[in-house]
Scaffold this motif. Structure first.
Motif, PDB file in Angstrom:
ATOM      1  N   GLN A 230       0.832  -1.208   0.000  1.00  0.00           N
ATOM      2  CA  GLN A 230       0.000   0.000   0.000  1.00  0.00           C
ATOM      3  C   GLN A 230       0.863   1.253   0.000  1.00  0.00           C
ATOM      4  OE1 GLN A 230      -3.555   0.171   2.422  1.00  0.00           O
ATOM      5  NE2 GLN A 230      -3.348  -1.969   2.952  1.00  0.00           N
ATOM      6  N   GLU A 290      -7.740  -5.473  -4.848  1.00  0.00           N
ATOM      7  CA  GLU A 290      -7.994  -5.722  -3.424  1.00  0.00           C
ATOM      8  C   GLU A 290      -7.451  -4.588  -2.561  1.00  0.00           C
ATOM      9  OE1 GLU A 290      -6.667  -8.895   0.049  1.00  0.00           O
ATOM     10  OE2 GLU A 290      -6.220  -9.291  -2.049  1.00  0.00           O
ATOM     11  N   TYR A 291      -6.266  -4.088  -2.909  1.00  0.00           N
ATOM     12  CA  TYR A 291      -5.663  -3.018  -2.109  1.00  0.00           C
ATOM     13  C   TYR A 291      -6.269  -1.658  -2.432  1.00  0.00           C
ATOM     14  CZ  TYR A 291      -2.110  -6.263  -0.506  1.00  0.00           C
ATOM     15  OH  TYR A 291      -1.466  -7.314   0.096  1.00  0.00           O
ATOM     16  N   SER A 292      -6.641  -1.452  -3.684  1.00  0.00           N
ATOM     17  CA  SER A 292      -7.204  -0.143  -4.048  1.00  0.00           C
ATOM     18  C   SER A 292      -8.557   0.082  -3.398  1.00  0.00           C
ATOM     19  CB  SER A 292      -7.328  -0.033  -5.575  1.00  0.00           C
ATOM     20  OG  SER A 292      -8.184  -1.038  -6.080  1.00  0.00           O
ATOM     21  N   LYS A 294      -9.287  -0.774  -0.403  1.00  0.00           N
ATOM     22  CA  LYS A 294      -9.057  -0.400   0.997  1.00  0.00           C
ATOM     23  C   LYS A 294      -8.850   1.100   1.153  1.00  0.00           C
ATOM     24  CE  LYS A 294      -7.085  -4.860   2.377  1.00  0.00           C
ATOM     25  NZ  LYS A 294      -5.881  -5.568   2.865  1.00  0.00           N
ATOM     26  N   TRP A 295      -8.198   1.722   0.205  1.00  0.00           N
ATOM     27  CA  TRP A 295      -8.007   3.169   0.316  1.00  0.00           C
ATOM     28  C   TRP A 295      -8.773   3.912  -0.772  1.00  0.00           C
ATOM     29  CZ3 TRP A 295      -4.570   4.869  -3.683  1.00  0.00           C
ATOM     30  CH2 TRP A 295      -3.805   3.858  -4.264  1.00  0.00           C
ATOM     31  N   ARG A 296      -9.920   3.347  -1.124  1.00  0.00           N
ATOM     32  CA  ARG A 296     -10.824   3.998  -2.077  1.00  0.00           C
ATOM     33  C   ARG A 296     -11.290   5.352  -1.558  1.00  0.00           C
ATOM     34  NH1 ARG A 296     -16.898   1.647  -2.201  1.00  0.00           N
ATOM     35  NH2 ARG A 296     -17.926   3.436  -3.142  1.00  0.00           N
TER      36      ARG A 296
END
Length: 513
Positions: A230, A290-292, A294-296
């Motif tokens: 991230q 998956e990671y994007s 989380k910090w959408r």
């Protein structure tokens, strides 16, 4: 057959070889004193090269398949095919529109057209990049050409200042991309988008059969440090936001848009945006979805800040290029709102908005370049808003076209710009982003003010006499009319742009899944 798989990159290979021959051609002509005006020759050859590139691209029969060539660093799919075809078509119009401006400004260097072709080659490779290193090299090829184009007017201190600022800040953003890529390589051991996607989608059974561990999340964090990933993605995303001139990374764009030659600003504002978004899609939708997610919400914050800055910043602008720069910033904010939804409809709305933004930007900047004022100070080429004073009296058709396109990108109903903008509002509401939708609608209403102010100056400004302009060539007028009628066609039948974006989004989601 696998040996000849790389021949599918023939359009880019042709473009690269043609650039080399064009440099040789320009060098021989420039040393011959018989040919004083060499820009037209190189310009028409550049248009021919781009047209042949489109022909070779359309003759590729595998655009619907995901071909990965050159050790999987380049991907050829429908997303890259459609984006390259659209950018090439827009570029041909750009070449035709800047011809007269280059003659007036006496930019009689054959290197100018060659630099544009180099930038286009980098943009095409950005659309097909399947690897972080390939993406970085493509961005650098595009950026280095743009740095020189910004400083191409040698007798202007503003142009040199714009080129220097663009170089420093562009190099800084590229360093952020390279730093994030190095962290990703250190964590995962690969820079390939396909390998990264497969790495994060390994199933529990594969882990259990190899390592005999019952806790999938434990095994996942043993091999992959999610915090570092991230952290790296933040650097890559910020770097790409720099290229898009998104707030709070937008401050460089105002001086560079204003100081660069208008023909260079034309390319900066219209051509490269789609390619950068294609790269963002490949990284954050295909490889790190998956990671994007989380910090959408951080993306939503950046998008809203961009819309607010673009809407309020343009209110006090008195120079037309600075106002168009703020307009571009706000449009990138709306596009990021659609991107942040993370849904199929959001992706479709984002692509629709980008396609329409490029058409409208092409029309607006073409009219900007066509209007050559009869100044007694011939060196003044940047336009104030007052320079459009009573344009309706001197050229009422051009004023009508300009007003229609401005109101369309402002989102005034019932024009096609309203349809794509309301599509973004609807997908944000469907994604339960109610506050974002309300705030973006309010900012859209506020930004309409500075578009209407231009219309007011063209039609209703109190003045004894309007400005005088040089006559416009008939062949260029035909191109502007064609662009305007294409926008009218999309207004009458917007199904074309929606079907086009739907097919791209559908094939993209199939590859992600």
């Amino acid at each position: 057959m696998l040996i000849f798989k790389e021949i599918q990159l023939l359009p880019e290979i042709f473009l690269g070889i043609s650039i080399i021959y064009l440099i040789i051609h320009g060098t021989f002509i420039s040393v011959n004193n018989k040919y004083l005006l060499i820009q037209n020759s190189i310009l028409y050859l550049s248009i021919l090269i781009i047209a042949m590139f489109c022909f070779l691209l359309l003759n590729n029969s595998i655009e619907y398949n995901n071909f990965q060539i050159f050790n999987n660093t380049i991907i050829l799919d429908y997303l890259s095919f459609s984006s390259k075809a659209w950018i090439a078509l827009i570029s041909i119009f750009c070449f035709l529109m800047v011809q007269r401006y280059l003659a007036v400004q006496k930019i009689n260097y054959f290197e100018y057209s060659v630099l544009i072709l180099f930038a286009l080659l980098g943009i095409f490779f950005i659309c097909s990049s399947n690897d972080l290193i390939t993406a970085y090299l493509s961005i650098e090829l595009q950026s280095l050409s743009f740095y020189i184009m910004a400083a191409m007017k040698k007798d202007s201190a503003f142009s040199a200042d714009a080129g220097l600022k663009y170089f420093i800040l562009g190099a800084f953003s590229s360093s952020l991309f390279l730093f994030g890529s190095s962290i990703l390589y250190g964590v995962s051991g690969t820079t390939n988008f396909e390998d990264l996607k497969n790495l994060f989608f390994l199933t529990y059974l594969e882990y259990e059969s190899i390592y005999g561990v019952d806790n999938y999340s434990f095994v996942k964090h043993v091999f992959i440090d999610g915090g570092l990933i991230q952290f790296a993605l933040v650097f890559i995303f910020v770097s790409l936001l720099f290229k898009l001139a998104v707030a709070p990374f937008h401050l460089w764009s105002l001086d560079i848009y204003e100081g660069s030659p208008s023909s260079s600003t034309f390319f900066f504002a219209v051509v490269p945006k789609l390619a950068i978004f294609i790269l963002i899609i490949r990284i954050f939708y295909s490889s790190f979805f998956e990671y994007s997610i989380k910090w959408r919400y951080y993306i939503v914050v950046v998008a809203m800040l961009t819309v607010i800055v673009g809407s309020f910043g343009g209110l006090e602008q008195k120079k037309l290029k600075s106002l168009l720069a703020y307009s571009s910033i706000s449009h990138m904010g709306y596009t990021l709102i659609a991107f942040s939804t993370g849904t199929f409809e959001g992706m479709q709305s984002m692509l629709c908005y980008l396609f329409l933004y490029m058409i409208a930007g092409l029309c607006i900047w073409s009219i900007f370049l066509l209007l050559q004022l009869k100044y007694k100070y011939s060196k003044k080429q940047n336009k104030d808003l007052t320079d459009l004073n009573l344009l309706s009296k001197s050229n009422n058709i051009l004023a009508l076209f300009f007003s229609t396109v401005l109101l369309s990108i402002a989102g005034l109903p019932p024009m096609v710009g309203f349809l794509v903008k309301i599509g973004i509002f609807l997908v944000s509401i469907e994604a339960s982003m109610y506050f974002v939708a309300i705030l973006s609608i309010l900012c859209s209403v506020i930004s309409t003010f500075y578009y209407i102010r231009i219309v007011k100056i063209m039609y209703f400004e109190n003045s004894v006499a309007g400005k005088l302009y040089y006559p416009i060539q008939s062949n260029i007028s035909i191109l502007v009319v064609c662009l305007f009628y294409f926008l009218l066609f999309l207004f009458v039948n917007p199904t074309l742009i929606y079907l086009f974006s739907y097919k791209i989004t559908l094939l993209l989601t199939m590859t992600v899944v």
